[in-house]
Motif scaffolding. Structure first.
Motif, PDB file in Angstrom:
ATOM      1  N   GLU A   6      41.046  45.217  43.893  1.00 25.73           N
ATOM      2  CA  GLU A   6      41.090  43.768  44.104  1.00 25.73           C
ATOM      3  C   GLU A   6      41.632  43.441  45.505  1.00 25.73           C
ATOM      4  N   ARG A   7      42.634  44.191  45.937  1.00 25.07           N
ATOM      5  CA  ARG A   7      43.209  43.948  47.267  1.00 25.07           C
ATOM      6  C   ARG A   7      42.181  44.243  48.359  1.00 25.07           C
ATOM      7  N   TYR A   8      41.415  45.304  48.175  1.00 22.34           N
ATOM      8  CA  TYR A   8      40.390  45.667  49.152  1.00 22.34           C
ATOM      9  C   TYR A   8      39.350  44.562  49.273  1.00 22.34           C
ATOM     10  N   LEU A   9      38.887  44.030  48.151  1.00 15.62           N
ATOM     11  CA  LEU A   9      37.917  42.932  48.198  1.00 15.62           C
ATOM     12  C   LEU A   9      38.539  41.692  48.814  1.00 15.62           C
ATOM     13  N   GLU A  10      39.788  41.434  48.499  1.00 15.93           N
ATOM     14  CA  GLU A  10      40.484  40.274  49.063  1.00 15.93           C
ATOM     15  C   GLU A  10      40.554  40.370  50.584  1.00 15.93           C
TER      16      GLU A  10
END
Length: 338
Positions: free
Chosen positions: A37-41
């Motif tokens: 999720e952090r990577y996509l964010e």
């Protein structure tokens, strides 16, 4: 996060790709999901895995754990359309325990690979799609170049996989330049899809001359392959192990580390000195500077594949994408060496 083109496909993918190799094994599910999720964010779009990830972290693991975790995350999050998803076949191991209890040699591991036979790949892609919970992947690699199988057999099977809509594009990993040329020539001759990506070990340190072991040089980008990629911009390099197990940050770790057998020598010493100097000027870690240096490369342009085990490692890599190098700093890094 900047996007770059993938070969001549028209696809734009994030220049910093996220490797999910240890997700579902060394990295637990909750932590893995948080990292995804952090990577996509942060603007990332390119997620990489393989069917054999990851049998080696401990007893009872056989491979498929990473794909299964990604499948659960995609089903729950509904974010399949937000990512460019790559997986690999041919390096699934028949008996992981035999390798774990063996002598640790490359030959012992290679003897357990299923290879890139036509039926093997057809079954492998179906297994990957089932674990990932999707009807297609965007990029499907031959994970380890299989010289015991005729290339025509492998390429024909990959063409069928693409024609069936199970993969949009194909790639190759751990492959020498002369084999890439043969693969591309056969694909053109027979009207089969050609690789659009080649995934290889590539970093700031340069492989030392004289390496002749298959396990040593099969996956490392050398000067010849860089020249080949410059001449063939329909093929994009995906650089894995960019920080070489984290050796850049820790001189003590470099001493005696197996990976340094591929690089150690006067050239590596000179490049490490330049790296340390520029990192100090910028107040960043050498590991971060290596990632930034790779992201600054334009001839050829490439994709840097990070494989973080922890959220802290992910944040360190993401921060590297914000580092700006001056022309002078790039020149000093590029021209360092013996």
């Amino acid at each position: 996060m900047r996007s770059v083109r993938l070969g001549r496909t028209g696809e734009q993918v994030s220049q910093l790709a996220l490797g999910a190799m240890l997700m579902g094994t060394s990295t637990d599910e909750a932590t893995s999901v948080g990292m995804l999720e952090r990577y996509l964010e942060a603007g990332g779009t390119f997620i990489d895995t393989a069917d054999c990830y990851a049998w080696w972290p401990g007893p009872g693991l056989t491979g498929g754990e990473s794909e299964e975790l990604l499948g659960r995350w995609l089903a729950k999050s509904g974010k399949r359309d937000e990512i460019f998803l790559a997986t690999k076949g041919s390096a699934w191991v028949r008996d992981a325990e035999a390798i774990r209890s063996g002598d640790g040699s490359y030959e012992t591991m290679a003897a357990q690979w299923v290879g890139a036979g036509g039926d093997t790949l057809r079954q492998a892609i179906d297994g990957s799609l089932r674990r990932l919970g999707t009807d297609h992947v965007d990029l499907y690699y031959v994970h380890v170049d299989d010289r015991s199988t005729p290339l025509e057999e492998t390429l024909e099977a990959l063409a069928e996989i693409v024609a069936a809509g199970k993969a949009r594009y194909i790639g190759w990993s751990n492959v020498r330049t002369w084999r890439l040329e043969r693969i591309r020539a056969l694909a053109e001759k027979n009207g089969w899809p050609a690789p659009v990506a080649v995934q290889q070990q590539h970093s700031y340190l340069r492989p030392k001359a004289g390496l002749d072991s298959l396990s040593n040089v099969e996956s490392i980008v050398d000067d010849e392959q860089v020249d080949y990629l410059r001449a063939n911009d329909d093929l994009t390099l995906v650089a894995y192990s960019p920080i070489l197990k984290g050796i850049y940050d820790d001189p003590a770790k470099r001493e005696g580390h197996p990976i340094m057998s591929l690089y150690a020598g006067p050239d590596a010493d000179a490049r490490l000195a330049a790296l340390t100097e520029v990192a100090a000027e910028l107040d960043v870690t050498p590991n971060q500077l290596v990632i930034s240096w790779l992201l600054h490369q334009t001839d050829p342009e490439l994709i840097t594949l990070m494989g973080p085990r922890t959220p802290e490692q992910l944040e360190t890599a993401l921060a590297a994408s914000d580092i700006k190098l001056t022309e002078d700093q790039l020149d000093r890094l590029d021209n360092a060496g013996a």
